[in-house]
Scaffold this motif. Structure first.
Motif, PDB file in Angstrom:
ATOM      1  N   LEU A   4       0.860  -1.172   0.000  1.00  0.00           N
ATOM      2  CA  LEU A   4       0.000   0.000   0.000  1.00  0.00           C
ATOM      3  C   LEU A   4       0.898   1.224   0.000  1.00  0.00           C
ATOM      4  CD1 LEU A   4      -2.520  -1.098   2.795  1.00  0.00           C
ATOM      5  CD2 LEU A   4      -2.804  -1.328   0.319  1.00  0.00           C
ATOM      6  N   VAL A   5       0.687   2.117  -0.934  1.00  0.00           N
ATOM      7  CA  VAL A   5       1.531   3.296  -1.064  1.00  0.00           C
ATOM      8  C   VAL A   5       0.668   4.539  -0.949  1.00  0.00           C
ATOM      9  CG1 VAL A   5       3.153   4.548  -2.508  1.00  0.00           C
ATOM     10  CG2 VAL A   5       3.133   2.038  -2.548  1.00  0.00           C
ATOM     11  N   GLU A   6       0.941   5.313   0.099  1.00  0.00           N
ATOM     12  CA  GLU A   6       0.192   6.543   0.317  1.00  0.00           C
ATOM     13  C   GLU A   6       0.880   7.721  -0.338  1.00  0.00           C
ATOM     14  OE1 GLU A   6      -0.177   4.561   4.588  1.00  0.00           O
ATOM     15  OE2 GLU A   6       1.455   4.940   3.178  1.00  0.00           O
ATOM     16  N   SER A   7       0.103   8.731  -0.653  1.00  0.00           N
ATOM     17  CA  SER A   7       0.628   9.994  -1.155  1.00  0.00           C
ATOM     18  C   SER A   7      -0.378  11.092  -0.857  1.00  0.00           C
ATOM     19  CB  SER A   7       0.903   9.918  -2.660  1.00  0.00           C
ATOM     20  OG  SER A   7      -0.290   9.648  -3.375  1.00  0.00           O
ATOM     21  N   GLY A   8       0.076  12.348  -0.963  1.00  0.00           N
ATOM     22  CA  GLY A   8      -0.829  13.474  -0.835  1.00  0.00           C
ATOM     23  C   GLY A   8      -0.711  14.261   0.453  1.00  0.00           C
ATOM     24  N   ARG A  19      -5.987  15.977  -0.190  1.00  0.00           N
ATOM     25  CA  ARG A  19      -6.528  14.685  -0.573  1.00  0.00           C
ATOM     26  C   ARG A  19      -5.414  13.647  -0.497  1.00  0.00           C
ATOM     27  NH1 ARG A  19      -9.235  12.475  -6.178  1.00  0.00           N
ATOM     28  NH2 ARG A  19      -7.060  12.396  -6.842  1.00  0.00           N
ATOM     29  N   LEU A  20      -5.654  12.627   0.291  1.00  0.00           N
ATOM     30  CA  LEU A  20      -4.715  11.518   0.413  1.00  0.00           C
ATOM     31  C   LEU A  20      -5.129  10.387  -0.523  1.00  0.00           C
ATOM     32  CD1 LEU A  20      -4.255  11.311   4.294  1.00  0.00           C
ATOM     33  CD2 LEU A  20      -3.059  12.764   2.636  1.00  0.00           C
ATOM     34  N   SER A  21      -4.129   9.733  -1.083  1.00  0.00           N
ATOM     35  CA  SER A  21      -4.365   8.591  -1.956  1.00  0.00           C
ATOM     36  C   SER A  21      -3.591   7.382  -1.454  1.00  0.00           C
ATOM     37  CB  SER A  21      -3.914   8.904  -3.388  1.00  0.00           C
ATOM     38  OG  SER A  21      -4.590  10.011  -3.917  1.00  0.00           O
ATOM     39  N   CYS A  22      -4.164   6.227  -1.635  1.00  0.00           N
ATOM     40  CA  CYS A  22      -3.507   4.968  -1.266  1.00  0.00           C
ATOM     41  C   CYS A  22      -3.690   3.997  -2.413  1.00  0.00           C
ATOM     42  CB  CYS A  22      -4.105   4.407   0.010  1.00  0.00           C
ATOM     43  SG  CYS A  22      -3.521   2.761   0.447  1.00  0.00           S
ATOM     44  N   ALA A  23      -2.580   3.596  -3.008  1.00  0.00           N
ATOM     45  CA  ALA A  23      -2.624   2.677  -4.135  1.00  0.00           C
ATOM     46  C   ALA A  23      -2.267   1.273  -3.671  1.00  0.00           C
ATOM     47  CB  ALA A  23      -1.653   3.137  -5.221  1.00  0.00           C
ATOM     48  N   ALA A  24      -3.119   0.319  -4.023  1.00  0.00           N
ATOM     49  CA  ALA A  24      -2.884  -1.083  -3.679  1.00  0.00           C
ATOM     50  C   ALA A  24      -2.389  -1.833  -4.908  1.00  0.00           C
ATOM     51  CB  ALA A  24      -4.158  -1.724  -3.154  1.00  0.00           C
ATOM     52  N   ARG A  25      -1.614  -2.876  -4.657  1.00  0.00           N
ATOM     53  CA  ARG A  25      -1.059  -3.646  -5.764  1.00  0.00           C
ATOM     54  C   ARG A  25      -1.975  -4.757  -6.242  1.00  0.00           C
ATOM     55  NH1 ARG A  25       5.398  -4.683  -5.994  1.00  0.00           N
ATOM     56  NH2 ARG A  25       5.943  -2.591  -6.678  1.00  0.00           N
ATOM     57  N   ASP A 104      -4.030  -7.857   8.373  1.00  0.00           N
ATOM     58  CA  ASP A 104      -4.048  -6.404   8.233  1.00  0.00           C
ATOM     59  C   ASP A 104      -2.812  -5.969   7.463  1.00  0.00           C
ATOM     60  OD1 ASP A 104      -5.605  -5.560  11.322  1.00  0.00           O
ATOM     61  OD2 ASP A 104      -6.198  -4.891   9.319  1.00  0.00           O
ATOM     62  N   TYR A 105      -3.009  -5.121   6.458  1.00  0.00           N
ATOM     63  CA  TYR A 105      -1.900  -4.552   5.711  1.00  0.00           C
ATOM     64  C   TYR A 105      -1.852  -3.047   5.977  1.00  0.00           C
ATOM     65  CZ  TYR A 105      -2.306  -8.933   3.087  1.00  0.00           C
ATOM     66  OH  TYR A 105      -2.374 -10.253   2.729  1.00  0.00           O
ATOM     67  N   TRP A 106      -0.626  -2.511   6.047  1.00  0.00           N
ATOM     68  CA  TRP A 106      -0.449  -1.093   6.340  1.00  0.00           C
ATOM     69  C   TRP A 106       0.493  -0.451   5.337  1.00  0.00           C
ATOM     70  CZ3 TRP A 106      -3.304   1.227  10.069  1.00  0.00           C
ATOM     71  CH2 TRP A 106      -3.908   0.404  11.028  1.00  0.00           C
ATOM     72  N   GLY A 107       0.213   0.807   5.034  1.00  0.00           N
ATOM     73  CA  GLY A 107       1.142   1.597   4.257  1.00  0.00           C
ATOM     74  C   GLY A 107       2.213   2.180   5.162  1.00  0.00           C
ATOM     75  N   GLN A 108       3.111   2.940   4.560  1.00  0.00           N
ATOM     76  CA  GLN A 108       4.239   3.485   5.308  1.00  0.00           C
ATOM     77  C   GLN A 108       3.885   4.776   6.029  1.00  0.00           C
ATOM     78  OE1 GLN A 108       3.746   3.937   2.123  1.00  0.00           O
ATOM     79  NE2 GLN A 108       4.175   6.098   1.708  1.00  0.00           N
ATOM     80  N   GLY A 109       2.762   5.376   5.688  1.00  0.00           N
ATOM     81  CA  GLY A 109       2.320   6.598   6.343  1.00  0.00           C
ATOM     82  C   GLY A 109       2.697   7.843   5.565  1.00  0.00           C
TER      83      GLY A 109
END
Length: 116
Positions: A4-8, A19-25, A104-109
């Motif tokens: 999971l990769v967050e951005s924004g 606006r935050l975005s989270c891209a899943a693979r 549970d999967y988490w992004g890096q924040g």
């Protein structure tokens, strides 16, 4: 391994928007629930908003109701968090979460700072 990769994230003045975005693979429909959590310095991680992978039912923390909106972009396998009327108390690291029945999967924040 789900990534999971967050951005924004970033710095915004009180009353502003991000606006935050989270891209899943993989397809977001493979998850039971996706959501956003946040953790401010010295505080526990707390739920901000969730959305089901199928059906799109949403839930929000009382502190963000009416200001934040969670949604998905199914074609891009992304979960989004539109944050309006931001307050200094919204300052935190925001984490994307994706949950199956067993994992549970988490992004890096991504850091959100609300300050004048």
């Amino acid at each position: 391994q789900v990534q999971l990769v967050e951005s924004g994230g970033g710095l915004v003045q009180p009353g502003g928007s991000l606006r935050l975005s989270c891209a899943a693979r993989r397809s977001i429909f493979s998850f039971n629930v996706m959501g956003w959590y946040r953790q401010a310095p010295g505080k526990q991680r707390e739920l901000v908003a969730t959305i089901t992978g199928i059906g799109g039912s949403t839930a929000y923390a009382d502190s963000v109701k009416g200001r934040f909106t969670i949604s998905t972009d199914n074609a891009k396998n992304m979960v989004l968090l539109q944050m309006n009327s931001l307050k200094p108390e919204d300052t935190a690291v925001y984490y994307c979460n994706a949950r199956t029945e067993s994992i549970d999967y988490w992004g890096q924040g991504t850091q959100v700072t609300v300050s004048s």
